[in-house]
Design an enzyme around this catalytic site. Structure first.
Site, PDB file in Angstrom:
ATOM      1  N   TYR A  57      44.096   1.043  39.160  1.00 35.42           N
ATOM      2  CA  TYR A  57      44.965   0.096  38.440  1.00 35.42           C
ATOM      3  C   TYR A  57      44.250  -1.233  38.222  1.00 35.42           C
ATOM      4  CZ  TYR A  57      48.459  -3.616  37.870  1.00 35.42           C
ATOM      5  OH  TYR A  57      49.145  -4.737  37.429  1.00 35.42           O
ATOM      6  N   THR A  61      46.849  -9.506  36.357  1.00 44.48           N
ATOM      7  CA  THR A  61      47.274  -9.501  37.756  1.00 44.48           C
ATOM      8  C   THR A  61      46.225 -10.146  38.662  1.00 44.48           C
ATOM      9  OG1 THR A  61      47.584  -7.991  39.623  1.00 44.48           O
ATOM     10  CG2 THR A  61      46.362  -7.129  37.788  1.00 44.48           C
ATOM     11  N   ASP A  62      46.673 -10.624  39.816  1.00 49.05           N
ATOM     12  CA  ASP A  62      45.713 -11.175  40.794  1.00 49.05           C
ATOM     13  C   ASP A  62      44.857 -10.066  41.423  1.00 49.05           C
ATOM     14  OD1 ASP A  62      47.698  -9.973  42.360  1.00 49.05           O
ATOM     15  OD2 ASP A  62      48.019 -11.714  43.661  1.00 49.05           O
ATOM     16  N   GLU A  63      45.276  -8.788  41.234  1.00 44.81           N
ATOM     17  CA  GLU A  63      44.558  -7.693  41.900  1.00 44.81           C
ATOM     18  C   GLU A  63      43.133  -7.520  41.358  1.00 44.81           C
ATOM     19  OE1 GLU A  63      47.004  -4.245  42.655  1.00 44.81           O
ATOM     20  OE2 GLU A  63      48.821  -5.441  42.586  1.00 44.81           O
ATOM     21  N   LYS A  79      42.911  -3.096  34.740  1.00 41.39           N
ATOM     22  CA  LYS A  79      43.354  -4.429  34.312  1.00 41.39           C
ATOM     23  C   LYS A  79      42.152  -5.369  34.186  1.00 41.39           C
ATOM     24  CE  LYS A  79      47.030  -5.813  33.751  1.00 41.39           C
ATOM     25  NZ  LYS A  79      47.901  -5.822  32.541  1.00 41.39           N
TER      26      LYS A  79
HETATM   27  P1  NAD Z   1      56.468  -2.118  34.256  1.00 39.63           P
HETATM   28  O1  NAD Z   1      55.743  -0.892  34.680  1.00 39.63           O
HETATM   29  O2  NAD Z   1      57.810  -2.424  34.821  1.00 39.63           O
HETATM   30  O3  NAD Z   1      56.654  -2.106  32.662  1.00 39.63           O
HETATM   31  C1  NAD Z   1      55.641  -1.721  31.785  1.00 39.63           C
HETATM   32  C2  NAD Z   1      56.255  -1.549  30.396  1.00 39.63           C
HETATM   33  O4  NAD Z   1      55.195  -1.166  29.498  1.00 39.63           O
HETATM   34  C3  NAD Z   1      57.323  -0.458  30.322  1.00 39.63           C
HETATM   35  O5  NAD Z   1      58.428  -0.914  29.575  1.00 39.63           O
HETATM   36  C4  NAD Z   1      56.623   0.678  29.611  1.00 39.63           C
HETATM   37  O6  NAD Z   1      57.501   1.503  28.851  1.00 39.63           O
HETATM   38  C5  NAD Z   1      55.640  -0.077  28.708  1.00 39.63           C
HETATM   39  N1  NAD Z   1      54.492   0.753  28.351  1.00 39.63           N
HETATM   40  C6  NAD Z   1      53.696   1.482  29.181  1.00 39.63           C
HETATM   41  N2  NAD Z   1      52.764   2.137  28.465  1.00 39.63           N
HETATM   42  C7  NAD Z   1      52.948   1.794  27.164  1.00 39.63           C
HETATM   43  C8  NAD Z   1      52.299   2.134  25.957  1.00 39.63           C
HETATM   44  N3  NAD Z   1      51.247   2.969  25.938  1.00 39.63           N
HETATM   45  N4  NAD Z   1      52.739   1.586  24.793  1.00 39.63           N
HETATM   46  C9  NAD Z   1      53.803   0.749  24.795  1.00 39.63           C
HETATM   47  N5  NAD Z   1      54.471   0.400  25.910  1.00 39.63           N
HETATM   48  C10 NAD Z   1      54.053   0.921  27.082  1.00 39.63           C
HETATM   49  O7  NAD Z   1      55.432  -3.288  34.511  1.00 39.63           O
HETATM   50  P2  NAD Z   1      55.690  -4.799  34.989  1.00 39.63           P
HETATM   51  O8  NAD Z   1      55.746  -4.823  36.455  1.00 39.63           O
HETATM   52  O9  NAD Z   1      56.786  -5.386  34.191  1.00 39.63           O
HETATM   53  O10 NAD Z   1      54.304  -5.456  34.549  1.00 39.63           O
HETATM   54  C11 NAD Z   1      54.129  -5.997  33.245  1.00 39.63           C
HETATM   55  C12 NAD Z   1      52.717  -6.575  33.126  1.00 39.63           C
HETATM   56  O11 NAD Z   1      52.527  -7.581  34.111  1.00 39.63           O
HETATM   57  C13 NAD Z   1      51.615  -5.542  33.354  1.00 39.63           C
HETATM   58  O12 NAD Z   1      50.580  -5.800  32.421  1.00 39.63           O
HETATM   59  C14 NAD Z   1      51.160  -5.796  34.790  1.00 39.63           C
HETATM   60  O13 NAD Z   1      49.809  -5.454  34.942  1.00 39.63           O
HETATM   61  C15 NAD Z   1      51.373  -7.293  34.890  1.00 39.63           C
HETATM   62  N6  NAD Z   1      51.648  -7.794  36.261  1.00 39.63           N
HETATM   63  C16 NAD Z   1      52.660  -7.228  37.014  1.00 39.63           C
HETATM   64  C17 NAD Z   1      52.926  -7.759  38.281  1.00 39.63           C
HETATM   65  C18 NAD Z   1      54.051  -7.219  39.131  1.00 39.63           C
HETATM   66  O14 NAD Z   1      54.204  -7.645  40.285  1.00 39.63           O
HETATM   67  N7  NAD Z   1      54.878  -6.306  38.652  1.00 39.63           N
HETATM   68  C19 NAD Z   1      52.167  -8.827  38.773  1.00 39.63           C
HETATM   69  C20 NAD Z   1      51.157  -9.365  37.973  1.00 39.63           C
HETATM   70  C21 NAD Z   1      50.918  -8.845  36.708  1.00 39.63           C
HETATM   71  P1  TYD Z   2      53.689  -2.638  45.613  1.00 39.22           P
HETATM   72  O1  TYD Z   2      55.096  -3.087  45.397  1.00 39.22           O
HETATM   73  O2  TYD Z   2      53.317  -1.239  45.223  1.00 39.22           O
HETATM   74  O3  TYD Z   2      52.731  -3.703  44.889  1.00 39.22           O
HETATM   75  P2  TYD Z   2      51.103  -3.847  44.949  1.00 39.22           P
HETATM   76  O4  TYD Z   2      50.525  -2.644  45.550  1.00 39.22           O
HETATM   77  O5  TYD Z   2      50.762  -3.971  43.502  1.00 39.22           O
HETATM   78  O6  TYD Z   2      50.859  -5.093  45.741  1.00 39.22           O
HETATM   79  O7  TYD Z   2      53.350  -2.804  47.145  1.00 39.22           O
HETATM   80  C1  TYD Z   2      53.445  -4.057  47.811  1.00 39.22           C
HETATM   81  C2  TYD Z   2      52.889  -3.889  49.200  1.00 39.22           C
HETATM   82  O8  TYD Z   2      53.746  -3.020  49.935  1.00 39.22           O
HETATM   83  C3  TYD Z   2      51.517  -3.230  49.233  1.00 39.22           C
HETATM   84  O9  TYD Z   2      50.769  -3.807  50.302  1.00 39.22           O
HETATM   85  C4  TYD Z   2      51.816  -1.762  49.541  1.00 39.22           C
HETATM   86  C5  TYD Z   2      53.057  -1.843  50.390  1.00 39.22           C
HETATM   87  N1  TYD Z   2      53.995  -0.721  50.264  1.00 39.22           N
HETATM   88  C6  TYD Z   2      54.517  -0.105  51.411  1.00 39.22           C
HETATM   89  O10 TYD Z   2      54.183  -0.482  52.553  1.00 39.22           O
HETATM   90  N2  TYD Z   2      55.408   0.918  51.250  1.00 39.22           N
HETATM   91  C7  TYD Z   2      55.808   1.369  50.036  1.00 39.22           C
HETATM   92  O11 TYD Z   2      56.615   2.325  49.946  1.00 39.22           O
HETATM   93  C8  TYD Z   2      55.284   0.719  48.857  1.00 39.22           C
HETATM   94  C9  TYD Z   2      55.685   1.171  47.480  1.00 39.22           C
HETATM   95  C10 TYD Z   2      54.384  -0.330  49.026  1.00 39.22           C
END
Ligand code: NAD
Ligand code: TYD
Length: 350
Positions: A156, A131-133, A160
């Site tokens: 988090y 992630t970019d975080e 990561k």
């Molecule tokens: P998500 O939470 O929707 O899905 C995570 C999946 O991992 C789920 O299916 C869960 O069952 C599985 N999982 C969790 N713990 C596990 C374990 N111990 N063993 C096996 N499986 C397990 O997450 P997402 O939003 O799809 O993110 C996927 C990846 O992309 C993550 O690594 C996250 O850090 C990265 N990422 C997400 C975003 C975003 O905006 N959502 C952005 C950048 C990077």
């Molecule tokens: P989120 O979807 O949790 O992603 P991330 O924290 O990983 O960027 O949140 C996106 C942005 O929205 C973040 O600045 C937090 C804000 N946010 C709210 O203002 N209200 C909410 O209920 C949630 C879940 C997030």
């Protein structure tokens, strides 16, 4: 014939990655390893669950026995590792799960890959999705590039960042072929409704208040999830071993502006008077340590590998809203936990 392990394939991004690979590469075998935590949902993959080049395995990436057995029987050529605990707010209330899954789980997979591939790393790849975080928080100016120093500020992002460091350490120490990408905020179908956009869509639909943290002036860079999956495909096949690629939408939004745009689209789609949904906006207590701004410079990926986002944001947002509105059963089942019964019906206790 290539065998690829996708971890976390039942989650939001993972399910889009699995679908893309299963449909685009009939000559590959795609194995999806997922523990089906609250965020994992096999219903996300219903359309491809019977494909002959797809297999689902329920298992925990932190369990060396499960992972070791799977590697020994399947002989993977590549791994695309997405499984993680992914929600910042949950990491604030329960950091330990993030340490276990994101750090210990990643090392468990690295060990298994190293063990299986140790005699010949040729043609193998461990692709870690991050992630970019990990780069921390920006002020009004500047962008994260691949050489921005790490400065994670939530449990988090720290977990990561730690997993990214370990992936690089296995490359430098043992020669394990790895690649990493760091992506900005994703949006689109199948996102668990604890994240901002699906949560707000669901609340607007049900005329519940939309919680906006602080003043709503935090900024995120949004990318449509299928564009992220397409970038992962490109990096998996063309990325250079040992490299990092940033993925972003060139699409920054202040949270409050994003929510106003969402309200406008929802009013249109639900045939409600314009302004109706915006009346639900409620400013609530800010997130602890809330990062101010994320913005990705995805120039390297675009100039070296030719990837670009395909969707304009308004188009992607409308598509997303329409998906949630026509899949309200998905939302209800996810929220009720009923998808677990779906899993049991489908797969028994396997
Ligand atoms: P998500 O939470 O929707 O899905 C995570 C999946 O991992 C789920 O299916 C869960 O069952 C599985 N999982 C969790 N713990 C596990 C374990 N111990 N063993 C096996 N499986 C397990 O997450 P997402 O939003 O799809 O993110 C996927 C990846 O992309 C993550 O690594 C996250 O850090 C990265 N990422 C997400 C975003 C975003 O905006 N959502 C952005 C950048 C990077
Ligand atoms: P989120 O979807 O949790 O992603 P991330 O924290 O990983 O960027 O949140 C996106 C942005 O929205 C973040 O600045 C937090 C804000 N946010 C709210 O203002 N209200 C909410 O209920 C949630 C879940 C997030």
């Amino acid at each position: 014939m290539k065998k690829i392990l996708v971890t976390g394939g039942a989650g939001f991004i993972g399910s889009h990655v699995v679908r893309l690979l299963v449909n685009k590469y009939p000559q590959y075998k795609i194995v999806n390893l997922d523990a089906l935590t609250y965020a994992g949902n096999l219903e996300n993959l219903k359309d491809i669950e019977h494909a002959s080049n797809y297999e689902f395995v329920k298992g925990d990436i932190t369990d060396p026995k499960t992972v070791g057995r799977l590697f020994a029987t399947q002989k993977f050529d590549g791994i695309i590792h997405l499984a993680a605990e992914s929600h910042v707010d949950r990491s604030i209330s329960n950091p330990m799960e993030f340490i276990t899954t994101n750090i210990v789980g990643t090392v468990t997979l690295l060990n298994a890959a190293r063990e299986q591939w140790k005699d010949d790393f040729g043609g193998k790849l461990f692709y870690h999705i991050s992630t970019d975080e990990v780069y921390g928080s920006l002020g009004a100016e500047g962008f994260f590039t691949e050489s921005t120093p790490y400065d994670p500020r939530s449990p988090y992002s720290a977990s990561k960042a730690s997993s990214d460091h370990l992936v690089r350490a296995y490359h430098h120490t043992y020669g394990l072929p790895v690649v990493i990408s760091n992506c900005s905020n994703n949006y689109g179908p199948n996102q668990f409704p604890e994240k901002l956009l699906p949560l707000a869509i669901n609340n607007i639909l049900n005329k519940k208040s939309i919680p906006v943290y602080g003043k709503g002036d935090n900024i995120r860079d949004w990318l449509y999830v299928e564009d992220h999956a397409a970038a992962i495909d490109v990096i998996f096949h063309q990325g250079k071993v040992g490299e990092t690629y940033n993925i972003g939408g060139f699409n920054e939004w202040k949270n409050i502006d994003l929510i106003h745009l969402l309200c406008k689209v929802m009013d249109q789609e639900l045939n409600r008077p314009q302004g109706d949904s915006a009346g639900l906006i409620t400013f609530v207590k800010d997130r602890a340590g809330h990062d101010q701004r994320y913005a990705i410079d995805a120039e390297k990926l675009s100039s070296e590998l030719g990837w670009k986002p395909s969707l304009q944001f308004e188009e992607g947002l409308t598509k997303t809203v329409r998906w949630y509105l026509s899949n309200q059963e998905w939302m209800n089942r996810v929220l009720s936990g009923a998808y677990e019964s779906y899993y049991n019906e489908q797969y028994g206790d396997r």
